[in-house]
Design a protein around this motif. Structure first.
Motif, PDB file in Angstrom:
ATOM      1  N   ALA A 137      34.112  52.750  57.969  1.00 17.89           N
ATOM      2  CA  ALA A 137      33.673  51.447  57.460  1.00 17.89           C
ATOM      3  C   ALA A 137      34.640  50.906  56.406  1.00 17.89           C
ATOM      4  O   ALA A 137      34.639  49.719  56.121  1.00 17.89           O
ATOM      5  N   ASP A 138      35.485  51.774  55.836  1.00 16.86           N
ATOM      6  CA  ASP A 138      36.442  51.356  54.817  1.00 16.86           C
ATOM      7  C   ASP A 138      37.720  50.759  55.400  1.00 16.86           C
ATOM      8  O   ASP A 138      38.501  50.159  54.683  1.00 16.86           O
ATOM      9  N   LEU A 139      37.962  50.954  56.705  1.00 14.97           N
ATOM     10  CA  LEU A 139      39.182  50.477  57.354  1.00 14.97           C
ATOM     11  C   LEU A 139      38.841  49.303  58.258  1.00 14.97           C
ATOM     12  O   LEU A 139      38.136  49.457  59.246  1.00 14.97           O
ATOM     13  N   LEU A 140      39.338  48.128  57.912  1.00 16.82           N
ATOM     14  CA  LEU A 140      39.066  46.913  58.685  1.00 16.82           C
ATOM     15  C   LEU A 140      40.300  46.557  59.504  1.00 16.82           C
ATOM     16  O   LEU A 140      41.384  46.370  58.941  1.00 16.82           O
ATOM     17  N   ILE A 141      40.146  46.499  60.810  1.00 15.69           N
ATOM     18  CA  ILE A 141      41.245  46.095  61.680  1.00 15.69           C
ATOM     19  C   ILE A 141      41.389  44.579  61.563  1.00 15.69           C
ATOM     20  O   ILE A 141      40.425  43.834  61.764  1.00 15.69           O
ATOM     21  N   LEU A 142      42.589  44.124  61.215  1.00 18.83           N
ATOM     22  CA  LEU A 142      42.847  42.700  60.997  1.00 18.83           C
ATOM     23  C   LEU A 142      43.579  42.048  62.157  1.00 18.83           C
ATOM     24  O   LEU A 142      43.563  40.827  62.292  1.00 18.83           O
ATOM     25  N   GLY A 143      44.255  42.848  62.955  1.00 19.78           N
ATOM     26  CA  GLY A 143      45.017  42.258  64.048  1.00 19.78           C
ATOM     27  C   GLY A 143      45.894  43.274  64.735  1.00 19.78           C
ATOM     28  O   GLY A 143      45.760  44.485  64.531  1.00 19.78           O
ATOM     29  N   HIS A 144      46.804  42.745  65.554  1.00 18.47           N
ATOM     30  CA  HIS A 144      47.679  43.580  66.368  1.00 18.47           C
ATOM     31  C   HIS A 144      49.095  43.024  66.307  1.00 18.47           C
ATOM     32  O   HIS A 144      49.287  41.809  66.299  1.00 18.47           O
ATOM     33  N   LEU A 145      50.078  43.924  66.280  1.00 19.52           N
ATOM     34  CA  LEU A 145      51.483  43.548  66.163  1.00 19.52           C
ATOM     35  C   LEU A 145      52.211  43.846  67.469  1.00 19.52           C
ATOM     36  O   LEU A 145      52.025  44.914  68.048  1.00 19.52           O
TER      37      LEU A 145
END
Length: 115
Positions: free
Chosen positions: A88-96
């Protein structure tokens, strides 16, 4: 949101998701960060302030080429290997859209909106 990356002088593209944290990161662009290795899995750097964690999406495990935010430390993470179990502490923001070899040795990254 489409983003443009400059990784140690090399151009690449990426996408930020439409989460509150993703939009908060977008509000800081353009952003240049020095990166350091963390656990042989990701490169990390610190934005000028912490991002919002309001309405965070369900936790999911990071995959290679993901851009994520680790809330307790306030750092961005560029994964060049698959990450640990969902947190829950790691938020995926996007993809490169960059080669993992390039991400693995990145020392400096600039993220800006794509035109």
């Amino acid at each position: 949101m489409r983003i443009r990356l400059t990784i140690d002088g090399h151009k690449a593209d990426g996408t930020l998701n439409d989460s509150p944290a993703g939009r908060d990161l977008a509000s800081l662009l353009p952003l240049t960060l020095a990166l350091e290795d963390f656990h042989g899995t990701e490169r990390i750097g610190y934005p000028p302030r912490k991002l919002t964690t309001d309405d965070a999406p369900q936790p999911s495990a990071a995959k290679a080429r993901d851009l994520a935010y680790y809330a307790p430390w306030g750092n961005l993470a560029v994964f060049y290997q698959d990450g640990p179990a969902p947190s829950a502490d790691l938020l995926i923001l996007g993809h490169l859209d960059a080669p993992v070899e390039q991400l693995a040795r990145a020392e400096r990254i600039t993220v800006e909106p794509a035109n």
